[in-house]
Design a protein around this motif. Structure first.
Motif, PDB file in Angstrom:
ATOM      1  N   TYR A   1       0.830  -1.210   0.000  1.00  0.00           N
ATOM      2  CA  TYR A   1       0.000   0.000   0.000  1.00  0.00           C
ATOM      3  C   TYR A   1       0.866   1.262   0.000  1.00  0.00           C
ATOM      4  O   TYR A   1       0.546   2.246  -0.659  1.00  0.00           O
TER       5      TYR A   1
ATOM      6  N   GLU B   1     -11.079  -5.277  -1.005  1.00  0.00           N
ATOM      7  CA  GLU B   1     -10.805  -4.432   0.159  1.00  0.00           C
ATOM      8  C   GLU B   1      -9.720  -3.415  -0.152  1.00  0.00           C
ATOM      9  O   GLU B   1      -9.792  -2.259   0.284  1.00  0.00           O
ATOM     10  N   GLN B   2      -8.689  -3.818  -0.899  1.00  0.00           N
ATOM     11  CA  GLN B   2      -7.636  -2.877  -1.276  1.00  0.00           C
ATOM     12  C   GLN B   2      -8.173  -1.797  -2.218  1.00  0.00           C
ATOM     13  O   GLN B   2      -7.765  -0.640  -2.154  1.00  0.00           O
TER      14      GLN B   2
ATOM     15  N   ALA C   1     -10.092   0.545  -0.054  1.00  0.00           N
ATOM     16  CA  ALA C   1      -9.177   1.318   0.779  1.00  0.00           C
ATOM     17  C   ALA C   1      -8.351   2.304  -0.045  1.00  0.00           C
ATOM     18  O   ALA C   1      -7.469   2.973   0.489  1.00  0.00           O
TER      19      ALA C   1
ATOM     20  N   HIS D   1      -6.098   1.719  -2.439  1.00  0.00           N
ATOM     21  CA  HIS D   1      -4.701   1.343  -2.649  1.00  0.00           C
ATOM     22  C   HIS D   1      -4.218   2.072  -3.913  1.00  0.00           C
ATOM     23  O   HIS D   1      -4.762   1.860  -5.002  1.00  0.00           O
TER      24      HIS D   1
END
Length: 270
Positions: A105, A237-238, A241, A243
């Motif tokens: 990340y 999820e990344q 989020a 990323h």
């Protein structure tokens, strides 16, 4: 051609050669040398699920970098149990997973960052193949708390197999109990070996068994299905989020005619 046109042409030329070079690399067969489910196939299936859930495709070069990072966990860290959740080092592999994901990340280098994400995915996938999670949750789609390793401290029934029993040679008879367990495959087997628990290939000891009587789904299939679902969840999820590298890899499905991931599956060497 103008300088701007030359620059754009050169940029696409470099991209094309880079994608071709990455795709030409001989892939390792990791989740099982014989498969049919491998780290590559599981990750490719997760890319498809990612596209279905987000309405975005990942660019082919990004998908290939993630796959190559996944395979690098075997080629570069074959004897490091934290990369494969071996030797009952569940907390160690969970910690390495979190570190690689967080480093990815924060990584500014496009190639390095996506490779680290691929290595994190390898760890999550190996957990299902090398542990008895599938035995404890037969045909119940519950994913392991790899992102929250402290939860495992209260899950004494979950274990992974030992590769080397020499330091505990006096427990070899106990280790054999895992092979003898024909009924009640869930639970914990003291000092179970990797050979007993692993579901890497369809012909391994554990993979040959069906998850539930009368249902033609083997433990190799079930572990791979859980690994694919968890891989897709991590990617989504990344994306949520934000990323940075994942966001830079997105292509609207409308521009790829909703077949970017399918095209990658077709073009990638097996």
């Amino acid at each position: 051609m103008s300088n701007k046109t030359n620059f754009i042409f050169l940029k696409f030329l470099v991209f094309g050669f880079s994608a071709y070079f990455l795709a030409s690399l001989s892939p390792l067969r990791a989740f099982g040398k014989k498969g049919p489910h491998t780290h590559t196939s599981i990750t490719q299936e997760a890319f498809l699920e990612f596209a279905q859930k987000t309405d975005w495709d990942l660019r082919a070069d990004c998908m290939e970098l993630i796959v190559q990072g996944n395979l690098r966990a075997d080629s570069a860290f074959m004897n490091n149990d934290a990369y494969h959740c071996d030797n009952d080092n569940i907390l160690g592999c969970a910690d390495r997973f979190r570190t690689l994901k967080d480093d990815s990340y924060r990584e500014s280098n496009h190639i390095t960052g996506l490779i680290k994400l691929g290595m994190a995915l390898h760890i999550a996938q190996d957990f299902y193949s090398h542990s008895n999670w599938a035995e404890n949750y037969p045909m119940v789609s519950i994913l392991a708390p790899i992102e929250h390793p402290w939860i495992f401290l209260s899950m004494q029934e979950i274990q992974t197999g030992y590769f080397n029993l020499l330091p505990i040679v006096e427990h070899t008879e106990e280790a054999g109990n895992c092979f003898d367990a024909e009924e009640g495959l869930h639970g914990n087997y003291t000092f179970a070996t990797h050979a007993c628990l692993n579901k890497d290939a369809s012909d391994s000891h554990r993979s040959l068994k069906t998850v539930l009587p009368g249902i033609p789904i083997s433990y190799h299939d079930w572990a791979a299905d859980l690994a694919k679902e968890h891989t897709a969840q991590i990617l989504v999820e990344q994306y949520k989020a934000k990323h940075p590298l994942i966001l830079s890899c997105l292509t609207p499905k409308v521009l790829s005619f909703s077949c970017g991931s399918q095209a990658y599956d077709f073009l990638r060497p097996n």
